[in-house]
Write a protein that holds these residues in place. Structure first.
Motif, PDB file in Angstrom:
ATOM      1  N   PRO A 108       0.815  -1.228   0.000  1.00 40.16           N
ATOM      2  CA  PRO A 108       0.000   0.000   0.000  1.00 40.16           C
ATOM      3  C   PRO A 108       0.843   1.270   0.000  1.00 40.16           C
ATOM      4  O   PRO A 108       0.468   2.268  -0.621  1.00 40.16           O
ATOM      5  N   LEU A 109       1.987   1.233   0.672  1.00 39.18           N
ATOM      6  CA  LEU A 109       2.848   2.408   0.705  1.00 39.18           C
ATOM      7  C   LEU A 109       3.499   2.644  -0.653  1.00 39.18           C
ATOM      8  O   LEU A 109       3.642   3.789  -1.097  1.00 39.18           O
ATOM      9  N   ALA A 110       3.918   1.551  -1.316  1.00 39.80           N
ATOM     10  CA  ALA A 110       4.504   1.694  -2.649  1.00 39.80           C
ATOM     11  C   ALA A 110       3.486   2.253  -3.632  1.00 39.80           C
ATOM     12  O   ALA A 110       3.808   3.099  -4.476  1.00 39.80           O
ATOM     13  N   GLU A 117       3.655  10.465  -7.036  1.00 40.43           N
ATOM     14  CA  GLU A 117       4.548  10.890  -8.115  1.00 40.43           C
ATOM     15  C   GLU A 117       3.772  11.204  -9.389  1.00 40.43           C
ATOM     16  O   GLU A 117       4.140  12.110 -10.142  1.00 40.43           O
ATOM     17  N   ALA A 118       2.680  10.466  -9.633  1.00 40.53           N
ATOM     18  CA  ALA A 118       1.851  10.780 -10.802  1.00 40.53           C
ATOM     19  C   ALA A 118       1.178  12.136 -10.643  1.00 40.53           C
ATOM     20  O   ALA A 118       1.081  12.911 -11.604  1.00 40.53           O
ATOM     21  N   ALA A 198      -4.295   7.499 -17.516  1.00 41.72           N
ATOM     22  CA  ALA A 198      -3.157   6.858 -18.165  1.00 41.72           C
ATOM     23  C   ALA A 198      -1.863   7.148 -17.419  1.00 41.72           C
ATOM     24  O   ALA A 198      -1.014   6.258 -17.254  1.00 41.72           O
ATOM     25  N   ILE A 199      -1.685   8.366 -16.950  1.00 38.27           N
ATOM     26  CA  ILE A 199      -0.468   8.712 -16.212  1.00 38.27           C
ATOM     27  C   ILE A 199      -0.416   7.953 -14.891  1.00 38.27           C
ATOM     28  O   ILE A 199       0.630   7.415 -14.502  1.00 38.27           O
ATOM     29  N   LEU A 204       1.651   3.343 -11.719  1.00 36.86           N
ATOM     30  CA  LEU A 204       1.387   2.128 -10.946  1.00 36.86           C
ATOM     31  C   LEU A 204       2.119   0.933 -11.541  1.00 36.86           C
ATOM     32  O   LEU A 204       2.712   0.127 -10.815  1.00 36.86           O
ATOM     33  N   ALA A 205       2.071   0.804 -12.865  1.00 39.99           N
ATOM     34  CA  ALA A 205       2.742  -0.322 -13.516  1.00 39.99           C
ATOM     35  C   ALA A 205       4.236  -0.321 -13.203  1.00 39.99           C
ATOM     36  O   ALA A 205       4.824  -1.360 -12.874  1.00 39.99           O
ATOM     37  N   GLY A 206       4.869   0.840 -13.300  1.00 36.13           N
ATOM     38  CA  GLY A 206       6.296   0.926 -13.019  1.00 36.13           C
ATOM     39  C   GLY A 206       6.622   0.575 -11.578  1.00 36.13           C
ATOM     40  O   GLY A 206       7.593  -0.158 -11.302  1.00 36.13           O
TER      41      GLY A 206
END
Length: 280
Positions: A108-110, A117-118, A198-199, A204-206
């Motif tokens: 959850p923190l990640a 950051e987004a 999308a951003i 999230l994917a990264g």
């Protein structure tokens, strides 16, 4: 004889999000130019988290489910989440991690780091409140709810369903105290929803790929860069009872909250506890 004719059913309203546009943006942000995340959008549902949890056995790829309105949205500890389409973005991402469930501490923190950051891309300076809230100027801007399920099809993998509710505007009609507690990002109302989603999905994917490879230890400094209560007097509360009081320090490599107390430094593991400022 009286003739009766069935009334035509009212057409379902189309969701606000354009799937083709999101797909193009996601593919454009990928180094290989591929859309790695499938996207679906609905005008209304009960809960995007519940919907995805029920579909995990049939999923082959990550899936982002966006809903204009959720009638049974939930926050932490099952608290209801209510929001109007024009005031919020609500969505869930189902993502399979090559980690057993017990190795997901700190996830959850990640995810909070990814969202923060987004948001910075849009000129917003968010703060992170342990374990899963995003703040703006001390008020709650977004909430994160993660639910997991073991994937029995392939080894020790785990599906994580990451639900996010993001306030674009403060809903009208709230009492003064509650209105002050709700943060908002009106900047995001000026951008296309597809761009915002999308951003966030790309971020999230990264983060999920990095978490899978390195665990939460890779995110400690990034989380602490957004730490809302660093150096402030805080308390840990459970069911109205104060468990600990002290000074907020940061988080450790497992995602536990660190605080200095009169008896020394203690680590708080996420559970049914609440972190608050001591004067709150």
């Amino acid at each position: 004889m009286t003739l009766t004719f069935p009334m035509p059913a009212e057409p379902e309203s189309a969701p606000l999000v354009r799937l083709e546009r999101i797909g193009m943006l996601l593919a454009g942000s990928d180094p290989q130019g591929q859309q790695r995340i499938d996207v679906e959008a609905v005008a209304e549902t009960g809960s995007t988290n519940v919907d995805l949890m029920q579909r995990l056995s049939s999923l082959q790829r990550p899936l982002l489910l966006v809903a204009d309105r959720q009638t049974a949205g939930r926050g932490r500890a099952g608290r209801p989440w209510r929001a109007a389409p024009e005031d919020s973005l609500t969505f869930s991402l189902a993502w399979r991690l090559q980690r057993p469930m017990h190795a997901l501490l700190g996830l959850p923190l990640a995810v909070g780091v990814a969202l923060a950051e987004a948001l910075e891309v849009f000129g917003i300076r968010p703060q992170l409140k342990w374990p899963n809230d995003v703040l703006r100027d001390g008020a709650k801007l977004a909430g994160i709810l993660i639910e997991t399920a073991a994937d029995g099809r392939q080894g020790d993998g785990t599906w994580a369903v990451i639900g996010i509710g993001l306030n674009l505007a403060v809903p009208p009609g709230l009492e003064d105290e509650l209105q002050r507690a709700v943060g908002a990002a009106p900047e995001l109302q000026k951008a296309p929803r597809e761009t915002v989603l999308a951003i966030i999905a790309s971020a999230l994917a990264g983060v999920l790929e990095e978490f899978e490879a390195r665990g939460f230890g890779a995110f400690v400094k990034r989380w602490e860069a957004f730490h809302a209560y660093a150096g402030q007097a805080v308390k840990i509360v459970e069911n109205g009872r104060v468990l600990q009081e002290g000074t907020a320090v940061g988080v450790d490599m497992m995602g536990r909250f660190l605080m200095d107390t009169e008896g020394g430094q203690v680590e708080i593991l996420a559970g049914d506890v609440s972190l608050r400022l001591q004067d709150a």
